[in-house]
Design a protein around this motif. Sequence first.
Motif, PDB file in Angstrom:
ATOM      1  N   GLN A 243     -24.267 -18.999 -15.524  1.00  0.00           N
ATOM      2  CA  GLN A 243     -22.774 -19.734 -15.532  1.00  0.00           C
ATOM      3  C   GLN A 243     -22.336 -19.948 -16.941  1.00  0.00           C
ATOM      4  O   GLN A 243     -23.228 -20.238 -17.770  1.00  0.00           O
ATOM      5  N   ALA A 244     -21.186 -19.750 -16.927  1.00  0.00           N
ATOM      6  CA  ALA A 244     -20.326 -19.720 -18.153  1.00  0.00           C
ATOM      7  C   ALA A 244     -20.432 -21.011 -19.088  1.00  0.00           C
ATOM      8  O   ALA A 244     -20.338 -22.257 -18.284  1.00  0.00           O
TER       9      ALA A 244
ATOM     10  N   GLU B 167     -18.971 -18.200 -13.060  1.00  0.00           N
ATOM     11  CA  GLU B 167     -18.060 -19.369 -13.259  1.00  0.00           C
ATOM     12  C   GLU B 167     -18.935 -20.610 -13.180  1.00  0.00           C
ATOM     13  O   GLU B 167     -20.045 -20.307 -12.501  1.00  0.00           O
ATOM     14  N   ASN B 168     -18.643 -21.644 -13.856  1.00  0.00           N
ATOM     15  CA  ASN B 168     -19.604 -22.937 -13.899  1.00  0.00           C
ATOM     16  C   ASN B 168     -18.772 -23.998 -12.975  1.00  0.00           C
ATOM     17  O   ASN B 168     -17.695 -23.667 -12.525  1.00  0.00           O
ATOM     18  N   THR B 169     -19.253 -25.020 -12.981  1.00  0.00           N
ATOM     19  CA  THR B 169     -18.619 -26.279 -12.189  1.00  0.00           C
ATOM     20  C   THR B 169     -18.339 -27.211 -13.187  1.00  0.00           C
ATOM     21  O   THR B 169     -18.715 -27.377 -14.395  1.00  0.00           O
TER      22      THR B 169
END
Length: 346
Positions: free
Chosen positions: A235-236, A297-299
């Motif tokens: 995740q980025a 993608e990250n959260t």
Amino acid sequence: MAKNSANGDHQTTTKPPPTPSPLRFSKFFQPNMRILVTGGAGFIGSHLVDKLMENEKNEVIVVDNFFTGSKDNLKRWIGHPRFELKRHDVTEPLLVEVDQIYHLACPASPIFYKYNPVKTIKTNVIGTLNMLGLAKRVGARILLTSTSEVYGDPLVHPQTEEYWGNVNPIGVRSCYDEGKRVAETLMFDYHRQHGIEIRIARIFNTYGPRMNIDDGRVVSNFIAQALRDEPLTVQAPGTQTRSFCYVSDMVNGLIRLMEGENTGPINIGNPGEFTMIELAELVKELINPKVEIKSVENTPDDPRQRKPDITKAKELLGWEPKVKLRDGLPLMEEDFRLRLGVSKKI
Ligand SMILES: NC(=O)c1ccc[n+]([C@@H]2O[C@H](COP(=O)([O-])OP(=O)(O)OC[C@H]3O[C@@H](n4cnc5c(N)ncnc54)[C@H](O)[C@@H]3O)[C@@H](O)[C@H]2O)c1
Ligand SMILES: O=c1ccn([C@@H]2O[C@H](COP(=O)(O)OP(=O)(O)O[C@H]3OC[C@@H](O)[C@H](O)[C@H]3O)[C@@H](O)[C@H]2O)c(=O)[nH]1
């Protein structure tokens, strides 16, 4: 009287702890130590139960609502004369007679604690209130498994227990981050106001066998992906760091804290810090050299760095982690291979 960690003497109490049942003072009948583990059907909890049951002077009661835990994690103990498993949600009061409470009940995986944020904060606030009320009534010592998330997205690195944190009060992780902070507040208020014997562990990322395979946490995700020949999902930005503690080290730290004389909070974790890209590369090297690594993608509010300062754990508990990440990952791989039915390629 329990000593508190060096966060200033405002945390001491002048109140004596509540007296336990007269049974504890009987000269002839030496009862076993009766230990309640809330969330004991979970990942860390079930390993803690294994360790506590090794001592024949311990009786263990587990309460769990099985939101993320499983009876399978405790199957070796069901029916054992010194063990009892009760389906119970800690947001409801609990009437049991015990001497120690390890309060672990709370979903730990971000996917699960974000699934029902209101329930997560209720578990952390009302659940901890219920356990403190129980501790007050029966005169039990209570340990809370708090978390490195109380530091939020830390501006101090590595994190010491004196750092007050950098936490978003209204974000998607706040149900957990702020929930645990309130739980710590309640622990110290009961300690100061009622003399309750408290212990607070700030647990950093922990991994090992019995983690839920698809619970979304990074180590379980990467190992399951490597075994399934799926790309490792970094995740980025991928440069964010975590420090990973093997579960047997974690359990030893929790027991030392409970048995010691210090209230905490005390960081329990492994100071070995890795970026998510470095973790992915290590899993690729150790488990599946052919697997791809891809960025996803990250959260929101994902902490960019995390590493425990464990000076207090070393000095006050005589504890430090023994298992390196490179040695712990293969132990978890073995467990996942067994559960996924994926044999080792020779
Ligand atoms: N594993 C980690 O990296 C980590 C890091 C920091 C803190 N912690 C804390 O350690 C504790 C255990 O974490 P884990 O990794 O074993 O997670 P887990 O999700 O495997 O275990 C949590 C257990 O609590 C139970 N539970 C959840 N809500 C409950 C409720 N309302 N009533 C009764 N039982 C309930 C679940 O069913 C599960 O068995 C948690 O308090 C978590 O916040 C874990
Ligand atoms: O597949 C994934 C999953 C996660 N990640 C990243 O890995 C890092 C760790 O994420 P995890 O979901 O494993 O765990 P977190 O560090 O967010 O929370 C963890 O530590 C704090 C504890 O209180 C929580 O209970 C524990 O789950 C994050 O930066 C995340 O973005 C990936 O790169 N890929």
